[in-house]
Write a protein that holds these residues in place. Structure first.
Motif, PDB file in Angstrom:
ATOM      1  N   SER A 202       0.813  -1.212   0.000  1.00  0.00           N
ATOM      2  CA  SER A 202       0.000   0.000   0.000  1.00  0.00           C
ATOM      3  C   SER A 202       0.849   1.265   0.000  1.00  0.00           C
ATOM      4  N   GLY A 203       2.081   1.181   0.436  1.00  0.00           N
ATOM      5  CA  GLY A 203       2.948   2.351   0.492  1.00  0.00           C
ATOM      6  C   GLY A 203       2.810   3.177   1.748  1.00  0.00           C
ATOM      7  N   GLU A 204       1.834   2.896   2.606  1.00  0.00           N
ATOM      8  CA  GLU A 204       1.609   3.651   3.832  1.00  0.00           C
ATOM      9  C   GLU A 204       2.153   2.936   5.067  1.00  0.00           C
ATOM     10  N   ARG A 205       2.574   1.731   4.895  1.00  0.00           N
ATOM     11  CA  ARG A 205       2.989   0.960   6.071  1.00  0.00           C
ATOM     12  C   ARG A 205       4.292   1.497   6.661  1.00  0.00           C
ATOM     13  N   THR A 253      12.189  -2.000  11.005  1.00  0.00           N
ATOM     14  CA  THR A 253      13.139  -2.758  10.187  1.00  0.00           C
ATOM     15  C   THR A 253      12.451  -3.925   9.488  1.00  0.00           C
ATOM     16  N   GLU A 254      11.593  -4.632  10.217  1.00  0.00           N
ATOM     17  CA  GLU A 254      10.872  -5.762   9.625  1.00  0.00           C
ATOM     18  C   GLU A 254       9.941  -5.303   8.516  1.00  0.00           C
ATOM     19  N   THR A 255       9.265  -4.171   8.713  1.00  0.00           N
ATOM     20  CA  THR A 255       8.381  -3.637   7.680  1.00  0.00           C
ATOM     21  C   THR A 255       9.165  -3.249   6.438  1.00  0.00           C
ATOM     22  N   THR A 256      10.332  -2.653   6.620  1.00  0.00           N
ATOM     23  CA  THR A 256      11.166  -2.273   5.468  1.00  0.00           C
ATOM     24  C   THR A 256      11.587  -3.497   4.671  1.00  0.00           C
ATOM     25  N   LEU A 257      11.964  -4.565   5.359  1.00  0.00           N
ATOM     26  CA  LEU A 257      12.369  -5.785   4.661  1.00  0.00           C
ATOM     27  C   LEU A 257      11.203  -6.415   3.906  1.00  0.00           C
ATOM     28  N   ILE A 258      10.021  -6.405   4.500  1.00  0.00           N
ATOM     29  CA  ILE A 258       8.857  -6.989   3.826  1.00  0.00           C
ATOM     30  C   ILE A 258       8.502  -6.204   2.573  1.00  0.00           C
ATOM     31  N   VAL A 259       8.514  -4.881   2.670  1.00  0.00           N
ATOM     32  CA  VAL A 259       8.211  -4.057   1.497  1.00  0.00           C
ATOM     33  C   VAL A 259       9.263  -4.275   0.415  1.00  0.00           C
ATOM     34  N   ARG A 260      10.505  -4.445   0.831  1.00  0.00           N
ATOM     35  CA  ARG A 260      11.559  -4.727  -0.147  1.00  0.00           C
ATOM     36  C   ARG A 260      11.327  -6.047  -0.876  1.00  0.00           C
ATOM     37  N   LEU A 261      10.916  -7.057  -0.151  1.00  0.00           N
ATOM     38  CA  LEU A 261      10.655  -8.353  -0.784  1.00  0.00           C
ATOM     39  C   LEU A 261       9.440  -8.299  -1.706  1.00  0.00           C
ATOM     40  N   VAL A 262       8.424  -7.541  -1.313  1.00  0.00           N
ATOM     41  CA  VAL A 262       7.229  -7.452  -2.154  1.00  0.00           C
ATOM     42  C   VAL A 262       7.539  -6.770  -3.477  1.00  0.00           C
ATOM     43  N   HIS A 263       8.319  -5.707  -3.431  1.00  0.00           N
ATOM     44  CA  HIS A 263       8.627  -4.945  -4.640  1.00  0.00           C
ATOM     45  C   HIS A 263       9.991  -5.316  -5.229  1.00  0.00           C
ATOM     46  N   GLN A 264      10.514  -6.449  -4.873  1.00  0.00           N
ATOM     47  CA  GLN A 264      11.835  -6.821  -5.366  1.00  0.00           C
ATOM     48  C   GLN A 264      11.823  -7.056  -6.871  1.00  0.00           C
ATOM     49  N   GLN A 265      10.737  -7.674  -7.382  1.00  0.00           N
ATOM     50  CA  GLN A 265      10.657  -7.954  -8.816  1.00  0.00           C
ATOM     51  C   GLN A 265      10.597  -6.673  -9.637  1.00  0.00           C
ATOM     52  N   ASP A 266       9.921  -5.642  -9.100  1.00  0.00           N
ATOM     53  CA  ASP A 266       9.843  -4.373  -9.815  1.00  0.00           C
ATOM     54  C   ASP A 266      11.150  -3.598  -9.777  1.00  0.00           C
TER      55      ASP A 266
END
Length: 299
Positions: A202-205, A253-266
């Protein structure tokens, strides 16, 4: 009554109703010879007054000046006055704001031994322990009881001295600190847990977690003046605040890593055309791998 305490310097300020009685055989008279006068008031500087001091005394308080004492015809002298004393007390703030403090007041004579001045309690210790009628402070502290005892001590085989020791046991009322310190911190931690229900894409997390961390930092700055400061130890509630701050940092830190994994393909760059041609065509030919459409019957 108890006035504000200095936890950093380990000093307690107490307002005491001081009542001192002694008998002076040189201050006796026959009331029948003096118009039946049984009591007079004299300046304290004009008669002998026992040098009873407090051992834990560290500073001069703002006591009102009472220059007179009452003298009875049979020689009894009464010295009644309110005094404010600042005494040293070992304050244990580890369990703040649910702490119980035990401060002592030791009354003794510095010049006269027990043969010259012998101390005794004006009331039995049982009555002193249960009496809370003169405790006037109904604010932060609650008086539990006052213990008293009479002892004798000597220094390196010298004459014995008498002393009266009072143990003032007080308990802090924790309601104000619970509402202003503990509950806001618990609410912020609950909001942080609720933030995990936000979708990672969502970009707001991340912004929500950063705002929450900044809010908790401002909260710690505000409550830093409320926490007692001492060089002996750290209250447990201070450790609790540090742990909550560490959990918020880990959550971010955990939220940053999760967002990184979600958008890793992009975020990954596209594979060049020549790399795809060599891997999908040349390598397939070398490995004898055919496309599925070539394996269908009729083709």
């Amino acid at each position: 009554s108890l006035l504000p305490q200095d936890e950093k310097n380990q000093v307690v300020t107490t307002y005491i109703w001081y009542r001192q009685h002694w008998t002076d055989e040189f201050l006796r008279w026959d009331p029948a010879r003096f118009d039946n006068v049984t009591q007079i008031s004299l300046p304290a500087e004009s008669i002998w007054v026992p040098d009873i001091l407090i051992n834990e005394f560290v500073d001069v308080g703002r006591s009102p000046e009472i220059p007179y004492v009452y003298v009875q015809h049979h020689g009894e002298v009464r010295n009644l006055k309110p005094i404010q004393v600042m005494t040293a007390c070992s304050l244990d703030i580890y369990s703040f704001p649910f702490d119980v403090q035990n401060c002592s007041l030791t009354f003794t004579s510095w010049l006269h031994d027990i043969h010259d001045i012998n101390l005794s309690l004006w009331r039995p210790p049982e009555l002193v322990k249960a009496d809370k009628s003169v405790f006037m402070n109904q604010g932060e502290w609650e008086l539990l009881h006052v213990l008293s005892s009479i002892q004798e001590f000597s220094v390196k085989g010298s004459d014995s001295y008498a002393e009266i020791k009072f143990y003032i046991v007080i308990r802090r009322r924790p309601l104000f600190y619970t509402v202003s310190l503990l509950l806001p911190s618990i609410f912020l931690m609950l909001i942080d847990i609720v933030g995990f229900y936000l979708p990672p894409n969502s970009g707001e997390r991340v912004s929500f977690k950063i705002t929450l961390l900044l809010g908790y930092s401002v909260f710690l700055i505000i409550v830093s003046d409320t926490l007692p400061a001492t060089t002996i130890g750290t209250p447990l509630i201070g450790v609790y605040f540090v742990v909550c701050m560490a959990l918020l940092v880990l959550s971010l830190t955990e939220t940053t890593l999760i967002v990184r994994l979600v958008h890793q393909q992009d975020l990954q760059p596209h594979v060049p055309a020549w790399v795809r041609r060599w891997l999908l065509e040349r390598a397939a030919t070398l490995l004898c791998i055919r496309h599925r459409s070539e394996l269908r019957p009729g083709r």
